[in-house]
Design a protein around this motif. Structure first.
Motif, short mmCIF file in Angstrom:
data_model
loop_
_atom_site.label_atom_id
_atom_site.label_comp_id
_atom_site.label_asym_id
_atom_site.label_seq_id
_atom_site.Cartn_x
_atom_site.Cartn_y
_atom_site.Cartn_z
N GLN A 84 -7.02 1.28 -7.00
CA GLN A 84 -6.16 0.74 -5.96
C GLN A 84 -6.25 -0.78 -5.97
OE1 GLN A 84 -3.98 2.07 -3.70
NE2 GLN A 84 -3.58 -0.04 -3.08
N GLN A 94 -3.97 0.74 6.42
CA GLN A 94 -4.55 -0.60 6.34
C GLN A 94 -6.07 -0.51 6.27
OE1 GLN A 94 -4.74 -3.57 9.67
NE2 GLN A 94 -3.40 -4.79 8.34
N ALA A 118 -2.27 7.08 1.51
CA ALA A 118 -1.32 5.99 1.36
C ALA A 118 -0.88 5.46 2.72
CB ALA A 118 -0.12 6.47 0.56
N ASP A 119 -0.34 4.24 2.71
CA ASP A 119 0.19 3.59 3.92
C ASP A 119 -0.87 3.43 5.00
OD1 ASP A 119 2.77 3.48 2.74
OD2 ASP A 119 3.11 5.56 3.34
N SER A 153 -5.84 -5.10 3.32
CA SER A 153 -4.85 -4.57 2.38
C SER A 153 -4.17 -3.35 2.96
CB SER A 153 -5.52 -4.19 1.05
OG SER A 153 -6.23 -5.27 0.50
N ASN A 154 -2.90 -3.21 2.65
CA ASN A 154 -2.16 -1.98 2.94
C ASN A 154 -2.06 -1.20 1.64
OD1 ASN A 154 -1.49 -2.47 5.76
ND2 ASN A 154 -0.11 -4.07 5.01
N ILE A 155 -2.80 -0.12 1.55
CA ILE A 155 -2.86 0.61 0.29
C ILE A 155 -1.56 1.37 0.06
CG2 ILE A 155 -5.37 0.74 0.34
CD1 ILE A 155 -5.20 3.57 1.26
N SER A 156 -1.10 1.31 -1.18
CA SER A 156 0.21 1.88 -1.51
C SER A 156 0.13 3.34 -1.95
CB SER A 156 0.85 1.05 -2.64
OG SER A 156 0.00 1.03 -3.78
N ALA A 157 -1.04 3.78 -2.34
CA ALA A 157 -1.19 5.17 -2.80
C ALA A 157 -2.59 5.65 -2.46
CB ALA A 157 -0.93 5.27 -4.30
N SER A 212 -8.46 -4.74 -8.55
CA SER A 212 -8.45 -3.37 -8.05
C SER A 212 -9.78 -2.70 -8.36
CB SER A 212 -7.31 -2.57 -8.71
OG SER A 212 -7.41 -2.64 -10.13
#
Length: 252
Positions: A49, A106, A103-104, A88-92, A41
């Motif tokens: 992230q 790509q 968030a959410d 990556s699909n970032i979660s936050a 990260s």
């Protein structure tokens, strides 16, 4: 009989001269291919992230100079390309290089933390069975880290990284008699002010060619690099690169 004695005498002088030349100056040159799996990260703050990274084959090249001059250290220079990228699909949400990614989303993430090691070291022990080296390593990282949204007109942020890292260096090798096989391990280590970096490897080497002109050694092993950076050129990161490597070394 006199001719035989003369030949033996000349051979002894030549062998002695070659051994002395190697004692005066030894040059090692090598190259490794390293198949890395990366994970980790990064961000521009300690709220990092996590990203996905694809496996990649890295190359490494080094040159070392050894001599018998007292108190003057031996020198090793090694260039280490270290690159990886992924989707990556970032979660936050997170901040990076002046941009705020939500968030959410790509993104395409890329790291290039290529470094060059400038090592000064002493041979604490050096014989046919055991060798131990100890010294310091000035690791210079000169790279680039980037994140870009995959959507049209999405955010695109990049940051240069250029930094010297002072590290401890150590190396050890144990030869297995009558086999041509050596077990070795070496690495550089740093831990200070919230940052921790290590670059370590271990493996086996086989002396494929060993004569007066040149030695040729094949190597196989495992290498691991961790970069835990705390506000290094405004970069916070915790990245791991690890995997199997194979290489070749020439000794003149």
């Amino acid at each position: 009989m006199k001719k035989t004695a003369l030949i033996l005498s000349l051979s002894s002088m030549l062998l002695g001269g070659a051994a002395q030349a190697d004692t005066i100056l030894g040059i090692y040159a090598g190259a490794d291919g390293w198949r890395t799996a990366a994970e980790g990260s990064f961000a521009s703050s300690d709220e990092m992230q996590t990203f996905n990274f694809a496996d990649k084959t890295q190359q490494s090249f080094y040159l070392a100079l050894e001599h018998p001059v007292p108190l003057l250290p031996n020198v090793r220079i090694q260039h280490n390309p270290l690159e990886s990228e992924g989707l990556s699909n970032i979660s936050a949400g997170f901040n990076f290089a002046g941009e705020t990614f939500t968030a959410d989303t790509q993104v395409r993430n890329q790291v290039d933390l290529t470094s060059t090691d400038y090592v000064l070291y002493y041979e604490i022990l050096d014989n046919d069975l055991i060798s131990i080296d100890f010294g310091i390593n000035g690791k210079y990282i000169d790279g680039y880290v980037a994140v870009a949204e995959t959507s049209a007109n999405g955010l695109d942020a990049g940051q240069d990284v250029s930094q010297w890292l002072p590290m401890l260096y150590t190396s050890a090798a144990v030869g297995l008699p009558l086999t041509g096989v050596t077990v070795f391990a070496n690495g550089s280590f740093l831990s200070y002010d919230g940052s921790r970096v290590y670059d370590a490897q271990a493996g086996i080497a086989y002396a494929l060619l060993d004569n007066l002109a040149v030695d040729l050694t094949l190597k196989l092993g495992y290498r691991a690099v961790n970069l835990r950076l705390d506000d290094i050129d405004d970069l916070y990161a915790n990245l791991d690169f690890k995997g199997v490597f194979a290489g070749i070394e020439l000794h003149f």
